[in-house]
Design a protein around this motif. Sequence first.
Motif, PDB file in Angstrom:
ATOM      1  N   ASN A 111       0.824  -1.218   0.000  1.00 42.89           N
ATOM      2  CA  ASN A 111       0.000   0.000   0.000  1.00 42.89           C
ATOM      3  C   ASN A 111       0.855   1.264   0.000  1.00 42.89           C
ATOM      4  O   ASN A 111       0.514   2.252  -0.653  1.00 42.89           O
ATOM      5  CB  ASN A 111      -0.912   0.026   1.231  1.00 42.89           C
TER       6      ASN A 111
ATOM      7  N   GLY B 256       1.308   1.245  -3.944  1.00 41.31           N
ATOM      8  CA  GLY B 256      -0.091   1.636  -4.057  1.00 41.31           C
ATOM      9  C   GLY B 256      -0.959   0.421  -4.341  1.00 41.31           C
ATOM     10  O   GLY B 256      -0.686  -0.687  -3.889  1.00 41.31           O
ATOM     11  N   LYS B 257      -2.015   0.618  -5.099  1.00 46.22           N
ATOM     12  CA  LYS B 257      -2.927  -0.491  -5.420  1.00 46.22           C
ATOM     13  C   LYS B 257      -2.257  -1.427  -6.408  1.00 46.22           C
ATOM     14  O   LYS B 257      -1.841  -1.009  -7.496  1.00 46.22           O
ATOM     15  CB  LYS B 257      -4.232   0.064  -6.000  1.00 46.22           C
TER      16      LYS B 257
ATOM     17  N   HIS C 230      -7.337   2.522  -0.656  1.00 46.27           N
ATOM     18  CA  HIS C 230      -7.663   2.527  -2.082  1.00 46.27           C
ATOM     19  C   HIS C 230      -9.115   2.858  -2.401  1.00 46.27           C
ATOM     20  O   HIS C 230      -9.420   3.202  -3.541  1.00 46.27           O
ATOM     21  CB  HIS C 230      -7.289   1.175  -2.700  1.00 46.27           C
TER      22      HIS C 230
ATOM     23  N   ASP D 131     -11.832   1.079  -2.915  1.00 46.38           N
ATOM     24  CA  ASP D 131     -12.491   0.266  -3.947  1.00 46.38           C
ATOM     25  C   ASP D 131     -13.774  -0.332  -3.356  1.00 46.38           C
ATOM     26  O   ASP D 131     -13.770  -1.444  -2.841  1.00 46.38           O
ATOM     27  CB  ASP D 131     -11.531  -0.824  -4.416  1.00 46.38           C
TER      28      ASP D 131
ATOM     29  N   GLY E 128     -10.039   5.522   0.558  1.00 44.87           N
ATOM     30  CA  GLY E 128      -9.454   6.005  -0.677  1.00 44.87           C
ATOM     31  C   GLY E 128      -8.588   7.228  -0.482  1.00 44.87           C
ATOM     32  O   GLY E 128      -8.304   7.935  -1.456  1.00 44.87           O
TER      33      GLY E 128
ATOM     34  N   PRO F  63      -4.987   6.954  -4.474  1.00 47.72           N
ATOM     35  CA  PRO F  63      -5.646   6.740  -5.771  1.00 47.72           C
ATOM     36  C   PRO F  63      -5.594   7.961  -6.683  1.00 47.72           C
ATOM     37  O   PRO F  63      -5.815   7.840  -7.891  1.00 47.72           O
ATOM     38  CB  PRO F  63      -7.090   6.416  -5.374  1.00 47.72           C
TER      39      PRO F  63
END
Length: 450
Positions: free
Chosen positions: A115, A119-120, A162, A164, A397, A420
Amino acid sequence: HNPHNATNEHAMRDFEIHVPWLGSLEHGNSGFRFARIDLLDQDVDYLLRNVQAISVMIDDPEIGSFSCSDERLNKIWETGAYTVKLNMQDYLWDGIKRDRLVWLGDLHPEVMTVNNVWGKHDVVRRTLDFAKADTPLPGWMNGFSSYSMWWLLIHRDYYLHHGDLDYLKENRDYILGLVRQLDECVDANGEEKMTGVRFLDWPTSEKPDVIHDGLQSLTYMTMKAARQIAGWLGDKEMSAVADKSLARMDKFEISRTDASQAVSLSLLAGMSKNPDADCRKLIENGIDSFSPFYGYYAVEALAENGYTEKAMEMISDYWGAMIDLGGTTFWEDLNYPDTKNAARIDEIVPPGKYDIHSEGGAYCYVGLRLSLCHGWGAGPTPWLQRYVLGVKPLEPGCRTIEVKPNLGSLSYAKGTVPTPYGPVSVEAHKDPSGKTVVDVKAPKGVKVAR
């Protein structure tokens, strides 16, 4: 065969092959820091021209970064990131040499590293999905109730970083079923009665009182995370189960062992009745009580309660010791007292020195079976970005993030953290008066709370 050898569990490391004359051969899907080749035929000369090793790893750019005025901490950050990078394969593995498997507790420090550095990344979702598909309820992931809890905690942290929501909804039914299953393991008095293998980490595996205290706190942490997830999903059913479980657990007094693993989880769960005294206990226990896995939660607990500089010292001493001994990645295990007379792992052991690689280890990592590249040891990498740079997601996020650098004795720290919307950049330094001056650059869509 060396009696300390690593064995062939999980991956082939000790094997015999037939090799051609005037030819070449490709063999072996394993990982190693050191390799030994013996010619087994007697009275034979074999002309070996060369041996090549192929390194397979991701080439994704590192979005997150960290540097500060202490080069030792910089090296620790880089080493943690590299440790996880090597394990980002078809799934997010536990170790390259031996545990090419998905272990869910070990996965939490790894996912936090991903993370904060990449990141994603698809490898995280593939790994979480594999664990779910491989563990239909009422099973426990890897057979450990605690590891199913870490799976849920990872989903909470993944969503915070993130945002999502579709992925969270995709996992809703399993999360709800798991929350119900955990609730059934909390009795009317609020005491955990987890089934399956009762486990925190290996150094505590023969201490049932420590495991009980740790599982009590970990269950509480997980139910709090479930309540957060329920809020994000607008899921009243999940919220009701979590609330009732937490209400029962609020009434139960844990027995309060002094082991660092249990104390750390109590602090992180918000169950500690005297956080300052518990932090002093962690400091008193020191790094002799650490494991590379749960050491992460010890320094996290200290930082959450205002002892960031002391935690930095512990990171420097404990994780830095592996680098001092020749480590290029972080290990599965380090019994810190063993370092006092240990030889470097990348040198022939001099007479009178302790061979920490061959002679050390316990439980599943006796001798050369010890993994020298183990993802659960990477905790200092996300820790340095969260507690020294001070970047913490407050809304899913990273729509809102907190930026509160804590330099301690450092003169400066700087770095980036993925979101993000793009990376957040933080630079902090002390002016001549000793005041910390902070410069934050955040992408559009990210609100910064100071």
